[in-house]
Design a protein around this motif. Structure first.
Motif, PDB file in Angstrom:
ATOM      1  N   HIS A   1       0.805  -1.103   0.059  1.00  0.00           N
ATOM      2  CA  HIS A   1       0.031   0.059   0.038  1.00  0.00           C
ATOM      3  C   HIS A   1       0.892   1.220   0.214  1.00  0.00           C
ATOM      4  O   HIS A   1       2.043   1.227   0.212  1.00  0.00           O
ATOM      5  CB  HIS A   1      -0.955   0.026   1.383  1.00  0.00           C
ATOM      6  N   LEU A   2       0.387   2.533  -0.342  1.00  0.00           N
ATOM      7  CA  LEU A   2       1.191   3.797  -0.330  1.00  0.00           C
ATOM      8  C   LEU A   2       0.282   4.613   0.660  1.00  0.00           C
ATOM      9  O   LEU A   2      -0.958   4.585   1.138  1.00  0.00           O
ATOM     10  CB  LEU A   2       0.821   4.230  -1.625  1.00  0.00           C
ATOM     11  N   TYR A   3       1.159   5.302   1.467  1.00  0.00           N
ATOM     12  CA  TYR A   3       0.681   6.465   2.360  1.00  0.00           C
ATOM     13  C   TYR A   3       1.515   7.462   2.441  1.00  0.00           C
ATOM     14  O   TYR A   3       2.831   7.674   2.044  1.00  0.00           O
ATOM     15  CB  TYR A   3       0.686   5.742   3.693  1.00  0.00           C
ATOM     16  N   LEU A   4       0.879   8.695   2.879  1.00  0.00           N
ATOM     17  CA  LEU A   4       1.686   9.897   3.017  1.00  0.00           C
ATOM     18  C   LEU A   4       2.116  10.071   4.516  1.00  0.00           C
ATOM     19  O   LEU A   4       1.120   9.965   5.501  1.00  0.00           O
ATOM     20  CB  LEU A   4       0.778  11.121   2.380  1.00  0.00           C
ATOM     21  N   GLY A   5       3.609  10.153   4.891  1.00  0.00           N
ATOM     22  CA  GLY A   5       3.983  10.369   6.034  1.00  0.00           C
ATOM     23  C   GLY A   5       5.245  10.919   6.099  1.00  0.00           C
ATOM     24  O   GLY A   5       5.885  11.291   5.465  1.00  0.00           O
ATOM     25  N   ARG A   6       5.435  11.065   7.602  1.00  0.00           N
ATOM     26  CA  ARG A   6       6.799  11.779   7.858  1.00  0.00           C
ATOM     27  C   ARG A   6       7.266  11.139   9.240  1.00  0.00           C
ATOM     28  O   ARG A   6       6.560  10.968   9.944  1.00  0.00           O
ATOM     29  CB  ARG A   6       6.761  13.354   7.884  1.00  0.00           C
ATOM     30  N   THR A   7       8.557  11.159   9.207  1.00  0.00           N
ATOM     31  CA  THR A   7       9.204  10.664  10.688  1.00  0.00           C
ATOM     32  C   THR A   7      10.087  11.842  10.976  1.00  0.00           C
ATOM     33  O   THR A   7      11.121  12.325  10.209  1.00  0.00           O
ATOM     34  CB  THR A   7       9.966   9.421  10.282  1.00  0.00           C
ATOM     35  N   VAL A   8      10.127  12.346  12.247  1.00  0.00           N
ATOM     36  CA  VAL A   8      10.781  13.278  12.974  1.00  0.00           C
ATOM     37  C   VAL A   8      11.295  12.925  14.165  1.00  0.00           C
ATOM     38  O   VAL A   8      10.492  12.625  15.201  1.00  0.00           O
ATOM     39  CB  VAL A   8      10.200  14.628  13.062  1.00  0.00           C
ATOM     40  N   GLY A   9      12.595  12.356  14.216  1.00  0.00           N
ATOM     41  CA  GLY A   9      12.979  11.591  15.444  1.00  0.00           C
ATOM     42  C   GLY A   9      12.359  10.299  15.718  1.00  0.00           C
ATOM     43  O   GLY A   9      12.212   9.496  15.086  1.00  0.00           O
ATOM     44  N   ALA A  10      11.725  10.574  17.103  1.00  0.00           N
ATOM     45  CA  ALA A  10      10.899   9.230  17.418  1.00  0.00           C
ATOM     46  C   ALA A  10       9.298   9.538  17.281  1.00  0.00           C
ATOM     47  O   ALA A  10       8.588   8.829  17.748  1.00  0.00           O
ATOM     48  CB  ALA A  10      11.130   9.118  18.911  1.00  0.00           C
ATOM     49  N   THR A  11       9.217  10.467  16.408  1.00  0.00           N
ATOM     50  CA  THR A  11       7.697  10.964  16.123  1.00  0.00           C
ATOM     51  C   THR A  11       7.414  10.489  14.722  1.00  0.00           C
ATOM     52  O   THR A  11       8.207  11.022  13.763  1.00  0.00           O
ATOM     53  CB  THR A  11       7.383  12.233  16.292  1.00  0.00           C
ATOM     54  N   THR A  12       6.286   9.860  14.495  1.00  0.00           N
ATOM     55  CA  THR A  12       5.593   9.418  12.966  1.00  0.00           C
ATOM     56  C   THR A  12       4.498  10.354  12.992  1.00  0.00           C
ATOM     57  O   THR A  12       3.763  10.549  13.809  1.00  0.00           O
ATOM     58  CB  THR A  12       5.488   8.161  12.809  1.00  0.00           C
ATOM     59  N   TYR A  13       4.198  10.780  11.845  1.00  0.00           N
ATOM     60  CA  TYR A  13       3.008  11.348  11.228  1.00  0.00           C
ATOM     61  C   TYR A  13       2.481  10.565  10.030  1.00  0.00           C
ATOM     62  O   TYR A  13       3.327  10.116   9.092  1.00  0.00           O
ATOM     63  CB  TYR A  13       3.147  12.687  10.789  1.00  0.00           C
ATOM     64  N   ARG A  14       1.063  10.173   9.907  1.00  0.00           N
ATOM     65  CA  ARG A  14       0.414   9.621   8.998  1.00  0.00           C
ATOM     66  C   ARG A  14      -0.879  10.238   8.638  1.00  0.00           C
ATOM     67  O   ARG A  14      -1.703  10.251   9.346  1.00  0.00           O
ATOM     68  CB  ARG A  14       0.659   8.198   9.390  1.00  0.00           C
ATOM     69  N   LEU A  15      -1.126  10.348   7.407  1.00  0.00           N
ATOM     70  CA  LEU A  15      -2.351  10.941   6.871  1.00  0.00           C
ATOM     71  C   LEU A  15      -3.157   9.959   6.406  1.00  0.00           C
ATOM     72  O   LEU A  15      -3.105   8.927   5.801  1.00  0.00           O
ATOM     73  CB  LEU A  15      -1.931  11.933   5.534  1.00  0.00           C
ATOM     74  N   GLN A  16      -4.605  10.275   6.766  1.00  0.00           N
ATOM     75  CA  GLN A  16      -5.654   9.125   6.850  1.00  0.00           C
ATOM     76  C   GLN A  16      -6.517   9.855   6.057  1.00  0.00           C
ATOM     77  O   GLN A  16      -7.007  10.969   6.243  1.00  0.00           O
ATOM     78  CB  GLN A  16      -5.981   8.370   7.853  1.00  0.00           C
ATOM     79  N   TYR A  17      -7.861   9.017   5.291  1.00  0.00           N
ATOM     80  CA  TYR A  17      -8.822   9.528   4.609  1.00  0.00           C
ATOM     81  C   TYR A  17     -10.115   9.024   5.299  1.00  0.00           C
ATOM     82  O   TYR A  17     -10.247   7.980   5.440  1.00  0.00           O
ATOM     83  CB  TYR A  17      -8.747   9.184   3.053  1.00  0.00           C
TER      84      TYR A  17
END
Length: 227
Positions: A143-159
């Motif tokens: 699967h594909l997803y939009l995300g970012r990792t900053v140090g020990a923090t992750t961000y993930r976009l959902q619909y």
């Protein structure tokens, strides 16, 4: 003498390294995201297998405890697949369905873990969506997803689709008993929401909001085990 110079130079280099302070990753800047009518996929980060088709699906992977229609029931109705599109490395656009299949709709109270304040519990949602790559029959693995990792923090976009305006707020635990905070606003239509996870050695603290950081990128992921 040459040997002594090399030893002195090495010692100086090590001393300088010890003096360099650890620099935390720069905090991202945020924007508020909400309604959208399309998903624009471009520039997948890192290496990934060739992709020929992407499929927008819902309710293939649901946390334990989610009520409503089971995955098996929805599979029989073939309702979980909402749209398919050919994939292009140059850019792929998925136009989101204005009226998702009714079989995918569920009470927002069933799609949100218990213990959070929902302004309108009568609202209905389509949650647990994914962008599947080259589905194998009725299975979703890649699967594909939009995300970012900053140090020990992750961000993930959902619909998430919602059939009316509603807010979800409060603190509690998610489906896996992890500490979670909701500060979420949904409108009628397809909403972009951001899941932030702060990881430590033995726990995860999560927040679900409309705040998306800069630097988000498309990534390729795989489900392991059951699909």
């Amino acid at each position: 003498m040459k040997k002594h110079l090399i030893l002195v130079s090495t010692a100086v280099a090590l001393a300088l390294q010890a003096c360099v302070k650890y620099e935390k990753p720069a905090e991202p800047t945020f924007q508020t995201v909400g309604l959208t009518d399309a998903i624009e996929i471009a520039g997948i980060a890192g290496d990934h297998p060739a992709i020929s088709q992407v499929t927008f699906v819902a309710r293939y992977h649901m946390p334990p405890g989610v009520k409503g229609s089971t995955a098996a029931e929805l599979g029989e109705e073939n309702a979980r697949v909402m749209l398919r599109a050919s994939f292009s490395d140059g850019g792929t656009r998925l136009l989101l369905p204005e009226n998702p299949p009714q079989a995918l709709m569920s009470s927002i109270a069933d799609d949100i873990p218990e213990g959070f304040e929902i302004s309108d519990p009568a609202a209905n949602t389509v949650s647990f969506t994914e962008i599947a790559c080259d589905m194998d029959g009725d299975r979703v693995s890649a699967h594909l997803y939009l995300g970012r990792t900053v140090g020990a923090t992750t961000y993930r976009l959902q619909y998430v689709y919602c059939d009316r305006p509603v807010t979800v707020t409060g603190s509690g635990v998610d489906w896996w008993e992890q500490s979670t905070t909701y500060d979420l606003k949904l409108e009628k239509g397809w909403n972009r929401i951001v899941e932030r996870s702060d990881w430590s050695a033995d726990s995860k603290i999560q927040a679900v909001t409309n705040r998306m950081p800069d630097g988000m990128e498309w990534r390729y992921g795989m489900w392991l085990g059951e699909r």
